[in-house]
Design an enzyme around this catalytic site. Sequence first.
Site, PDB file in Angstrom:
ATOM      1  N   GLY A  13      48.890 -33.652 144.115  1.00 58.53           N
ATOM      2  CA  GLY A  13      50.048 -33.504 144.696  1.00 58.53           C
ATOM      3  C   GLY A  13      50.850 -32.441 144.292  1.00 58.53           C
ATOM      4  O   GLY A  13      50.508 -31.365 143.553  1.00 58.53           O
ATOM      5  N   ASP A  14      52.191 -32.260 144.958  1.00 59.48           N
ATOM      6  CA  ASP A  14      53.051 -31.161 144.537  1.00 59.48           C
ATOM      7  C   ASP A  14      54.208 -31.666 143.851  1.00 59.48           C
ATOM      8  O   ASP A  14      55.094 -32.409 144.400  1.00 59.48           O
ATOM      9  CB  ASP A  14      53.480 -30.501 146.026  1.00 59.48           C
ATOM     10  CG  ASP A  14      54.190 -29.386 145.860  1.00 59.48           C
ATOM     11  OD1 ASP A  14      54.837 -29.044 144.358  1.00 59.48           O
ATOM     12  OD2 ASP A  14      54.230 -28.407 146.649  1.00 59.48           O
ATOM     13  N   PHE A  15      54.461 -30.898 142.492  1.00 55.41           N
ATOM     14  CA  PHE A  15      55.523 -31.692 141.740  1.00 55.41           C
ATOM     15  C   PHE A  15      56.955 -31.278 142.240  1.00 55.41           C
ATOM     16  O   PHE A  15      57.870 -31.825 141.725  1.00 55.41           O
ATOM     17  CB  PHE A  15      55.493 -31.336 140.376  1.00 55.41           C
ATOM     18  CG  PHE A  15      55.205 -30.037 139.991  1.00 55.41           C
ATOM     19  CD1 PHE A  15      55.890 -28.936 140.458  1.00 55.41           C
ATOM     20  CD2 PHE A  15      54.256 -29.813 138.952  1.00 55.41           C
ATOM     21  CE1 PHE A  15      55.580 -27.586 140.051  1.00 55.41           C
ATOM     22  CE2 PHE A  15      53.829 -28.304 138.444  1.00 55.41           C
ATOM     23  CZ  PHE A  15      54.636 -27.349 139.106  1.00 55.41           C
ATOM     24  N   ASP A  21      48.295 -32.971 139.040  1.00 53.38           N
ATOM     25  CA  ASP A  21      48.486 -31.524 139.501  1.00 53.38           C
ATOM     26  C   ASP A  21      48.019 -31.328 140.878  1.00 53.38           C
ATOM     27  O   ASP A  21      47.475 -32.269 141.837  1.00 53.38           O
ATOM     28  CB  ASP A  21      47.813 -30.717 138.486  1.00 53.38           C
ATOM     29  CG  ASP A  21      47.995 -29.286 138.175  1.00 53.38           C
ATOM     30  OD1 ASP A  21      48.674 -28.565 139.188  1.00 53.38           O
ATOM     31  OD2 ASP A  21      48.128 -29.082 136.899  1.00 53.38           O
ATOM     32  N   HIS A  71      58.164 -22.995 132.116  1.00 51.87           N
ATOM     33  CA  HIS A  71      58.392 -21.498 131.981  1.00 51.87           C
ATOM     34  C   HIS A  71      57.778 -20.693 132.886  1.00 51.87           C
ATOM     35  O   HIS A  71      57.961 -19.594 133.246  1.00 51.87           O
ATOM     36  CB  HIS A  71      57.819 -21.073 130.780  1.00 51.87           C
ATOM     37  CG  HIS A  71      56.305 -21.049 130.668  1.00 51.87           C
ATOM     38  ND1 HIS A  71      55.572 -19.821 129.937  1.00 51.87           N
ATOM     39  CD2 HIS A  71      55.195 -21.675 131.045  1.00 51.87           C
ATOM     40  CE1 HIS A  71      54.349 -19.942 130.312  1.00 51.87           C
ATOM     41  NE2 HIS A  71      54.260 -21.052 131.063  1.00 51.87           N
TER      42      HIS A  71
END
Length: 335
Positions: free
Chosen positions: A226-228, A200, A245
């Site tokens: 991190g950045d997904f 996350d 969502h």
Amino acid sequence: MTPPEPTDVMMQLLGGFQVSQAVYVVAKLDVLTMLDEARGLLTVSELAEKSGAQVEPLRRLLRTLASLGLFTLDGDRVSLAPIGATLSRNASASLYGAAIMWMETHYAPFSDLLHTLRTGEPAAAHYLGKPFFDWVNENPDRSQQFSNAMASVTSGLRTGMFDDYPLPGGELIADIGGADGSVLVELIKDLPDRRGIVFDLPPVVPAARSTITAQGLDGRVEAVGGDFFDSVPAADIYVLSYILHDWDDDAAIRVLQSAAKAGGSGARVLIVESIVPDGSEPHLAKMVDLTMLGMLTGMERTQAEYESLLNAAGISIDRVVATPTPYSIIEATVS
């Protein structure tokens, strides 16, 4: 029983904003926790003294909320009803954090919902002057509040979801956007041959590490920031629990593509979401979709819509597993 008049029902709907504020206030004053810890009755005066509220305004507020089932009033004495008990900090599936977070982050932006319908821009982005998650994550306390609240809501709603659920084969499981790590812990805590990664944003990582340590899983589970949208760790199985969502189709496909690229062909993807059913019957997903409409660019989706997302990312649905909760588990495989 005579059904209520349409005007009576509409008046209740129109007055909903007042009720949500009233519930927020008694939660913020910790009245519900005080009653819970007292294990019995307290008087309005005692509650006022403990909470710092004025006696008469508190009496009137409690009288209104008692009529809605949160309390029982016997003269001046107040006891907690089961509905009200859900907002005690000590409840096993407490919604206290959600009540505070929603009213302090969602309530005011929803006053701009008309703007959303006219422009397509989320009300929150217009009201706050920036996307909601940017606003949340620029403040560590706000980010922690949001993460904790969402964890409490989903943990309560997903009770029993993984009972008897056979996790697909694969040693390393990555929970993408895993927040405090509670979902991953629930999935693998009794499977000593499995390892995990909670992935996350960096501000969320400390909460995940706390959960991992508290569950005695330091040796098997790590928390990674991190950045997904950029990349995710390599793994055999990817779990996306209540993540897709939050995003529009293009963004959701980018998240799925990150998993497909890192995992490679044959990697499994588990999507935990509340799937919108056809028809007009009530369903949690339809109410949550209202939140999505006002706060984010995301949406609740039908099974067909999830299938389209996955196909666009090079992932195929294997099956959809119904659970005893409002959520379903979509099992899929990277092509």
